[in-house]
Write a protein that holds these residues in place. Structure first.
Motif, PDB file in Angstrom:
ATOM      1  N   VAL A  46       1.563   6.386  -7.155  1.00 40.53           N
ATOM      2  CA  VAL A  46       0.378   6.912  -7.842  1.00 40.53           C
ATOM      3  C   VAL A  46      -0.461   7.870  -6.996  1.00 40.53           C
ATOM      4  CG1 VAL A  46       0.254   4.814  -9.228  1.00 40.53           C
ATOM      5  CG2 VAL A  46      -1.152   4.992  -7.171  1.00 40.53           C
ATOM      6  N   GLY A  47      -0.205   7.950  -5.677  1.00 38.16           N
ATOM      7  CA  GLY A  47      -1.022   8.789  -4.824  1.00 38.16           C
ATOM      8  C   GLY A  47      -2.292   8.087  -4.377  1.00 38.16           C
ATOM      9  N   TYR A  48      -3.097   8.788  -3.575  1.00 36.89           N
ATOM     10  CA  TYR A  48      -4.287   8.169  -2.993  1.00 36.89           C
ATOM     11  C   TYR A  48      -5.414   7.995  -4.012  1.00 36.89           C
ATOM     12  CZ  TYR A  48      -8.260   7.358   0.091  1.00 36.89           C
ATOM     13  OH  TYR A  48      -9.369   6.822   0.694  1.00 36.89           O
ATOM     14  N   ALA A  49      -5.689   9.028  -4.786  1.00 33.38           N
ATOM     15  CA  ALA A  49      -6.835   8.986  -5.697  1.00 33.38           C
ATOM     16  C   ALA A  49      -6.717   7.853  -6.713  1.00 33.38           C
ATOM     17  CB  ALA A  49      -6.997  10.327  -6.402  1.00 33.38           C
ATOM     18  N   ALA A  50      -5.498   7.645  -7.210  1.00 32.60           N
ATOM     19  CA  ALA A  50      -5.301   6.634  -8.253  1.00 32.60           C
ATOM     20  C   ALA A  50      -4.992   5.248  -7.696  1.00 32.60           C
ATOM     21  CB  ALA A  50      -4.166   7.072  -9.188  1.00 32.60           C
ATOM     22  N   PRO A  80       8.440   9.519  -0.350  1.00 35.49           N
ATOM     23  CA  PRO A  80       7.521   9.624  -1.498  1.00 35.49           C
ATOM     24  C   PRO A  80       6.045   9.505  -1.151  1.00 35.49           C
ATOM     25  CG  PRO A  80       9.423   8.281  -2.077  1.00 35.49           C
ATOM     26  CD  PRO A  80       9.506   8.533  -0.604  1.00 35.49           C
ATOM     27  N   TRP A  81       5.664   8.507  -0.329  1.00 32.02           N
ATOM     28  CA  TRP A  81       4.231   8.312  -0.073  1.00 32.02           C
ATOM     29  C   TRP A  81       3.642   9.481   0.700  1.00 32.02           C
ATOM     30  CZ3 TRP A  81       2.057   7.955   4.811  1.00 32.02           C
ATOM     31  CH2 TRP A  81       2.928   7.717   5.873  1.00 32.02           C
ATOM     32  N   LEU A  82       4.410  10.031   1.640  1.00 29.64           N
ATOM     33  CA  LEU A  82       3.901  11.149   2.420  1.00 29.64           C
ATOM     34  C   LEU A  82       3.866  12.423   1.593  1.00 29.64           C
ATOM     35  CD1 LEU A  82       2.841  11.861   5.165  1.00 29.64           C
ATOM     36  CD2 LEU A  82       5.184  12.254   5.943  1.00 29.64           C
ATOM     37  N   THR A  83       4.862  12.592   0.754  1.00 31.65           N
ATOM     38  CA  THR A  83       4.894  13.751  -0.136  1.00 31.65           C
ATOM     39  C   THR A  83       3.687  13.763  -1.053  1.00 31.65           C
ATOM     40  OG1 THR A  83       7.315  13.845  -0.108  1.00 31.65           O
ATOM     41  CG2 THR A  83       6.210  14.890  -1.963  1.00 31.65           C
ATOM     42  N   ARG A  84       3.364  12.613  -1.646  1.00 29.97           N
ATOM     43  CA  ARG A  84       2.223  12.542  -2.557  1.00 29.97           C
ATOM     44  C   ARG A  84       0.922  12.888  -1.836  1.00 29.97           C
ATOM     45  NH1 ARG A  84       2.973  10.014  -7.646  1.00 29.97           N
ATOM     46  NH2 ARG A  84       0.778  10.554  -7.898  1.00 29.97           N
ATOM     47  N   VAL A 102      -2.642  -3.116  -5.328  1.00 28.11           N
ATOM     48  CA  VAL A 102      -2.018  -3.460  -4.056  1.00 28.11           C
ATOM     49  C   VAL A 102      -1.961  -4.977  -3.899  1.00 28.11           C
ATOM     50  CG1 VAL A 102      -2.235  -3.327  -1.544  1.00 28.11           C
ATOM     51  CG2 VAL A 102      -2.705  -1.305  -2.943  1.00 28.11           C
ATOM     52  N   ALA A 103      -3.069  -5.639  -4.219  1.00 24.09           N
ATOM     53  CA  ALA A 103      -3.126  -7.096  -4.092  1.00 24.09           C
ATOM     54  C   ALA A 103      -2.094  -7.767  -4.985  1.00 24.09           C
ATOM     55  CB  ALA A 103      -4.531  -7.587  -4.442  1.00 24.09           C
ATOM     56  N   GLU A 104      -1.961  -7.278  -6.211  1.00 20.56           N
ATOM     57  CA  GLU A 104      -0.981  -7.862  -7.134  1.00 20.56           C
ATOM     58  C   GLU A 104       0.438  -7.668  -6.617  1.00 20.56           C
ATOM     59  OE1 GLU A 104       0.357  -7.547 -11.851  1.00 20.56           O
ATOM     60  OE2 GLU A 104      -1.310  -6.344 -11.066  1.00 20.56           O
ATOM     61  N   ARG A 105       0.722  -6.483  -6.104  1.00 22.43           N
ATOM     62  CA  ARG A 105       2.066  -6.203  -5.607  1.00 22.43           C
ATOM     63  C   ARG A 105       2.386  -7.065  -4.377  1.00 22.43           C
ATOM     64  NH1 ARG A 105       5.698  -1.556  -5.716  1.00 22.43           N
ATOM     65  NH2 ARG A 105       4.224  -0.433  -7.062  1.00 22.43           N
ATOM     66  N   ALA A 106       1.365  -7.270  -3.522  1.00 20.12           N
ATOM     67  CA  ALA A 106       1.579  -8.039  -2.296  1.00 20.12           C
ATOM     68  C   ALA A 106       1.499  -9.544  -2.523  1.00 20.12           C
ATOM     69  CB  ALA A 106       0.549  -7.631  -1.244  1.00 20.12           C
ATOM     70  N   GLY A 107       1.001  -9.953  -3.690  1.00 24.02           N
ATOM     71  CA  GLY A 107       0.878 -11.375  -3.981  1.00 24.02           C
ATOM     72  C   GLY A 107      -0.275 -12.035  -3.261  1.00 24.02           C
ATOM     73  N   VAL A 108      -1.386 -11.276  -3.073  1.00 22.20           N
ATOM     74  CA  VAL A 108      -2.569 -11.844  -2.413  1.00 22.20           C
ATOM     75  C   VAL A 108      -3.783 -11.604  -3.286  1.00 22.20           C
ATOM     76  CG1 VAL A 108      -1.577 -11.401  -0.130  1.00 22.20           C
ATOM     77  CG2 VAL A 108      -3.145  -9.730  -1.144  1.00 22.20           C
ATOM     78  N   THR A 139       0.836  -1.205   0.000  1.00 20.92           N
ATOM     79  CA  THR A 139       0.000   0.000   0.000  1.00 20.92           C
ATOM     80  C   THR A 139       0.868   1.252   0.000  1.00 20.92           C
ATOM     81  OG1 THR A 139      -1.743  -1.165   1.204  1.00 20.92           O
ATOM     82  CG2 THR A 139      -1.807   1.251   1.237  1.00 20.92           C
ATOM     83  N   ILE A 140       1.882   1.277   0.853  1.00 19.60           N
ATOM     84  CA  ILE A 140       2.797   2.430   0.903  1.00 19.60           C
ATOM     85  C   ILE A 140       3.520   2.588  -0.419  1.00 19.60           C
ATOM     86  CG2 ILE A 140       4.881   3.321   1.996  1.00 19.60           C
ATOM     87  CD1 ILE A 140       2.396   3.639   3.695  1.00 19.60           C
ATOM     88  N   ALA A 141       3.942   1.478  -1.017  1.00 16.81           N
ATOM     89  CA  ALA A 141       4.640   1.541  -2.302  1.00 16.81           C
ATOM     90  C   ALA A 141       3.733   2.106  -3.394  1.00 16.81           C
ATOM     91  CB  ALA A 141       5.144   0.151  -2.690  1.00 16.81           C
ATOM     92  N   GLU A 142       2.470   1.674  -3.409  1.00 19.37           N
ATOM     93  CA  GLU A 142       1.518   2.196  -4.399  1.00 19.37           C
ATOM     94  C   GLU A 142       1.243   3.680  -4.178  1.00 19.37           C
ATOM     95  OE1 GLU A 142      -0.311   0.861  -7.113  1.00 19.37           O
ATOM     96  OE2 GLU A 142       1.283  -0.627  -6.992  1.00 19.37           O
ATOM     97  N   LEU A 143       1.093   4.084  -2.916  1.00 22.88           N
ATOM     98  CA  LEU A 143       0.891   5.496  -2.618  1.00 22.88           C
ATOM     99  C   LEU A 143       2.057   6.334  -3.121  1.00 22.88           C
ATOM    100  CD1 LEU A 143      -0.534   5.410   1.028  1.00 22.88           C
ATOM    101  CD2 LEU A 143      -1.699   6.304  -0.984  1.00 22.88           C
TER     102      LEU A 143
END
Length: 219
Positions: free
Chosen positions: A52-56, A122-126, A62-68, A45-49
């Motif tokens: 791409v930020g929250y809106a996107a 990055p995630w907090l900046t976005r 997230v599921a694909e990145r985490a493998g679930v 989730t943090i990596a995606e944020l």
């Protein structure tokens, strides 16, 4: 706003739900497959944020990145807001009391450098850039962000509490106000002006706040 959730899924935002998320974050640390899966999802989730930020952000990504499977995320966290909120709370434990350098100015300069370092996260900046001024929109995420900021502010105000105890500041100085007065210029310069937070600017900010607070001159 599209939250990436389907109809009928619970929204996150009430105090009870946020407390549930906090408990979920605390129990994600112990060993075991459930804990490992949970941490993998929060990290994803943090990596995606960050990217791409929250809106996107999308649960599927997230599921694909985490493998679930995405149903695992919906079942445990409810929706995007719940997932992001838990990821925030998970990162809250990373905050530590500011180091004691032995001087108010030294402590303050370290604090300002830490704020500058935060802007490089990055995630907090976005999120800071994306959420913008406080409005009713995305109040669910802001509720959790407010909790993170309150923890950080409470820790940071110790800089000025120690300064009062050392006799470097007048006894009537307001640590909470001084932290806001110290941090504000950095947010203005970085967010609104897009200018670099170099060491000279940090030092000038610290000296201005200390002079305004009536700090004693160092020998």
């Amino acid at each position: 706003m599209d939250t990436g959730s389907s109809a009928g899924e619970p929204a996150i935002g009430s105090a009870h739900q946020v407390e549930h998320l906090r408990a979920d974050s605390r129990t994600s640390r112990p060993g075991g497959r459930t804990a490992r899966v949970g941490q993998a999802v929060l990290d994803a989730t943090i990596a995606e944020l960050s990217e791409v930020g929250y809106a996107a952000l999308r649960i599927e990504s997230v599921a694909e990145r985490a493998g679930v499977n995405k149903t695992t995320i919906y079942r445990r966290w409810g929706d995007k807001a719940g997932l992001v909120a838990t990821a925030f709370i998970d990162r809250r434990d990373e905050f530590a009391p500011p180091p004691d350098t032995g001087s108010l100015r030294g402590d303050l300069l370290i604090h300002l450098r830490e704020i500058r370092d935060t802007f490089q996260t990055p995630w907090l900046t976005r999120l800071v850039q994306e959420l913008g001024p406080r409005t009713e929109e995305r109040s669910d995420v802001r509720e959790v962000l407010d909790q993170i900021w309150s923890v950080r502010l409470e820790l940071s105000r110790m800089i000025f509490v120690r300064g009062i105890e050392r006799g470097e500041l007048p006894a009537g100085a307001d640590p909470g106000f001084l932290i806001e007065a110290t941090s504000g210029p950095l947010y203005f310069r970085w967010l609104l002006l897009g200018r670099e937070l170099d060491d000279e600017f940090l030092a000038r900010t610290a000296d201005l706040v200390l002079a305004g607070a009536g700090a004693a001159k160092a020998d």
